[in-house]
Design an enzyme around this catalytic site. Structure first.
Site, PDB file in Angstrom:
ATOM      1  N   ASP A 271       1.067  -0.994   0.027  1.00  0.00           N
ATOM      2  CA  ASP A 271       0.075  -0.004   0.094  1.00  0.00           C
ATOM      3  C   ASP A 271       1.027   1.170   0.027  1.00  0.00           C
ATOM      4  OD1 ASP A 271      -1.778   2.027   0.818  1.00  0.00           O
ATOM      5  OD2 ASP A 271      -3.242   0.339   1.146  1.00  0.00           O
TER       6      ASP A 271
ATOM      7  N   ASN B  36     -21.868  -0.796  -4.594  1.00  0.00           N
ATOM      8  CA  ASN B  36     -21.483   0.519  -3.832  1.00  0.00           C
ATOM      9  C   ASN B  36     -21.251  -0.265  -2.316  1.00  0.00           C
ATOM     10  OD1 ASN B  36     -22.159   2.055  -5.817  1.00  0.00           O
ATOM     11  ND2 ASN B  36     -22.492   3.852  -4.363  1.00  0.00           N
TER      12      ASN B  36
ATOM     13  N   LYS C  41     -11.132   2.288 -14.351  1.00  0.00           N
ATOM     14  CA  LYS C  41     -11.213   0.864 -14.071  1.00  0.00           C
ATOM     15  C   LYS C  41     -11.502   0.033 -15.310  1.00  0.00           C
ATOM     16  CE  LYS C  41     -11.302  -0.683 -10.520  1.00  0.00           C
ATOM     17  NZ  LYS C  41     -10.154  -1.239  -9.600  1.00  0.00           N
TER      18      LYS C  41
ATOM     19  N   LEU D 277     -20.405   8.400   0.739  1.00  0.00           N
ATOM     20  CA  LEU D 277     -21.877   8.955   1.303  1.00  0.00           C
ATOM     21  C   LEU D 277     -22.213   8.191   2.654  1.00  0.00           C
ATOM     22  CD1 LEU D 277     -24.955   8.783  -1.027  1.00  0.00           C
ATOM     23  CD2 LEU D 277     -25.108   8.120   1.409  1.00  0.00           C
TER      24      LEU D 277
ATOM     25  N   THR E 239     -15.494  -2.607 -10.494  1.00  0.00           N
ATOM     26  CA  THR E 239     -16.535  -1.684 -10.118  1.00  0.00           C
ATOM     27  C   THR E 239     -17.656  -1.909 -11.110  1.00  0.00           C
ATOM     28  OG1 THR E 239     -17.565   0.322  -9.557  1.00  0.00           O
ATOM     29  CG2 THR E 239     -15.715   0.131 -11.065  1.00  0.00           C
ATOM     30  N   ASP E 240     -19.077  -1.886 -10.605  1.00  0.00           N
ATOM     31  CA  ASP E 240     -20.216  -1.870 -11.484  1.00  0.00           C
ATOM     32  C   ASP E 240     -20.307  -0.576 -12.347  1.00  0.00           C
ATOM     33  OD1 ASP E 240     -20.886  -0.061  -9.513  1.00  0.00           O
ATOM     34  OD2 ASP E 240     -22.838  -1.052  -9.138  1.00  0.00           O
ATOM     35  N   GLU E 241     -19.242   0.495 -12.047  1.00  0.00           N
ATOM     36  CA  GLU E 241     -19.664   1.656 -12.867  1.00  0.00           C
ATOM     37  C   GLU E 241     -19.064   1.638 -14.146  1.00  0.00           C
ATOM     38  OE1 GLU E 241     -18.523   5.173 -10.498  1.00  0.00           O
ATOM     39  OE2 GLU E 241     -18.766   4.226  -8.731  1.00  0.00           O
TER      40      GLU E 241
ATOM     41  N   TYR F 261     -12.884   8.028 -13.698  1.00  0.00           N
ATOM     42  CA  TYR F 261     -12.540   6.976 -12.334  1.00  0.00           C
ATOM     43  C   TYR F 261     -13.023   5.688 -13.183  1.00  0.00           C
ATOM     44  CZ  TYR F 261     -13.999   3.559  -9.227  1.00  0.00           C
ATOM     45  OH  TYR F 261     -14.360   2.399  -8.406  1.00  0.00           O
ATOM     46  N   SER F 262     -14.375   5.481 -13.720  1.00  0.00           N
ATOM     47  CA  SER F 262     -14.881   4.324 -14.428  1.00  0.00           C
ATOM     48  C   SER F 262     -14.188   4.050 -15.665  1.00  0.00           C
ATOM     49  CB  SER F 262     -16.444   4.335 -14.541  1.00  0.00           C
ATOM     50  OG  SER F 262     -16.750   5.517 -15.277  1.00  0.00           O
TER      51      SER F 262
ATOM     52  N   TYR G  55     -26.785  15.484  -4.110  1.00  0.00           N
ATOM     53  CA  TYR G  55     -26.860  15.971  -5.436  1.00  0.00           C
ATOM     54  C   TYR G  55     -28.141  15.928  -6.277  1.00  0.00           C
ATOM     55  CZ  TYR G  55     -21.521  15.944  -5.710  1.00  0.00           C
ATOM     56  OH  TYR G  55     -20.443  16.104  -5.480  1.00  0.00           O
TER      57      TYR G  55
END
Length: 357
Positions: free
Chosen positions: A34, A185, A160, A196, A130-132, A156-157, A213
């Protein structure tokens, strides 16, 4: 017993996985790599026996190669990533550097040690995604499956998605044994307070606004981090090389509903424990008022995807995966953790750039 290198293992999901793995296989050794950027915290794994933290960058291919070779590592679980959409909008370069170039660095090292040296060592490179990467769904669209075309809408997506394609390519071109999981998420203990659920819990305790938002109707599928860790474990043990598995929590909710439930849980916690009013005197709940009075609406985020939903049938059928937490139980457990661990999150909130839901 597998010998693991966990990248990003001092971050939120990685640290939870390290803890999960050591509870499952006590006495084993895990090497955590890391860079300890803003979201990495050595304290997240400091009390985990057998977890060795190596502070370093996944883009340092020589370092990764040395760790794989000298420690006899046969499994990489790759969490390390820049992951906050708002940050990717304001500074996309870091996302390309870490998520694309960093993943390629790991793949090069894995290929060099596990394939090019000709050892024939059984191995697995598991890529946590990610699902994004699938883009955005309309209200009546079918949930994302593993065959949904990629359509990333944020830096970001997109980064990935690029990493996912590299992992796939190293399997099909070079024969590297890989699996990928695309999750929804996550929430739970040790989550950095820019996301969030921890952000709004902490804001509620401190009497700060809960900025939402747009109209608050953006929908997400919520996955407790422990369920995610179990899904990754199953992908490592039961997943077929080269395959992708969607891991979801089966809890599809609009953001406004998530915020309302956070408010209700905070109010209930204060009602059940009068000492919380002394510890957090700025919270509306400390004066017997509703936490919902902190809810405010702000301008929508650029490129804000409307809906994500996960079709997890493949993971259920092939991996025997099934989420164990419903959202109410998981949220209650998460709030209890943050209430019990202010010494963990209070030093972090000064460094966090507080956002909206």
């Amino acid at each position: 017993m597998a010998k693991l290198l966990v990248t990003g293992g001092a971050g939120f999901i990685g640290a939870n996985f390290v803890r999960y793995w050591q509870e499952k296989a006590p006495g084993g050794e895990i090497v955590v790599l890391d860079a300890l950027t803003y979201a990495g915290n050595r304290e997240n794994i400091a009390d985990v026996p057998g977890a060795e933290l190596v502070v370093g960058d996944i883009r340092d291919t020589d370092l990764v190669t040395k760790l794989l070779d000298e420690r006899g590592i046969d499994t990489i679980v790759h969490f390390a990533a820049e992951s906050h959409v708002d940050r990717s909008i304001s500074g996309p370069d870091a996302f390309i550097d870490t998520n694309v170039l960093g993943t390629h660095s790991l793949l090069k090292a894995a290929r060099a040690v596990w394939l090019d040296k000709g050892t024939g060592r059984p191995h697995r490179f598991h890529n946590v995604s990610t699902d994004e990467v699938y883009g955005s769904l309309g209200p009546d669209d079918a949930a994302f499956s593993e065959t949904t075309p990629y359509a990333p809408n944020s830096p970001y997506s997109a980064s990935k998605a690029s990493a996912d394609h590299l992992v796939r390519a190293y399997h099909h071109t070079f024969g590297l044994d890989v699996t990928t999981s695309n999750c929804s998420n996550n929430y739970g203990p040790y989550q950095f307070p820019e996301k969030l659920i921890p952000l709004f819990m902490i804001n509620a305790l401190n009497g700060r606004n809960l900025p939402i938002y747009g109209d608050g109707m953006n929908v997400r599928d919520w996955l407790h981090v422990e369920d995610h860790c179990r899904g990754i474990d199953l992908a490592l043990s039961n997943g077929k090389p080269g395959e992708t598995y969607n891991i979801g929590g089966g809890q599809e909710l609009p953001n406004i509903e998530v915020v309302r439930r956070i408010c209700a849980h905070v109010d209930a916690a204060f009602a059940a424990d009068p000492s919380l009013a002394e510890r957090f005197p700025d919270a509306p709940a400390a004066q017997g008022r509703s936490t919902t009075e902190l809810m405010t609406y702000v301008e929508d985020r650029k490129g804000h995807d409307r809906r994500y939903a996960i079709d997890e049938r493949k993971a259920r059928d092939e991996l025997r995966y099934e989420p164990g937490y419903d959202f109410e139980g998981g949220l209650d457990m998460t709030l209890a953790w943050y209430l019990a661990n202010p010494g963990w999150w209070q030093p972090l909130i000064e460094r966090a750039k507080l956002g909206a839901a």
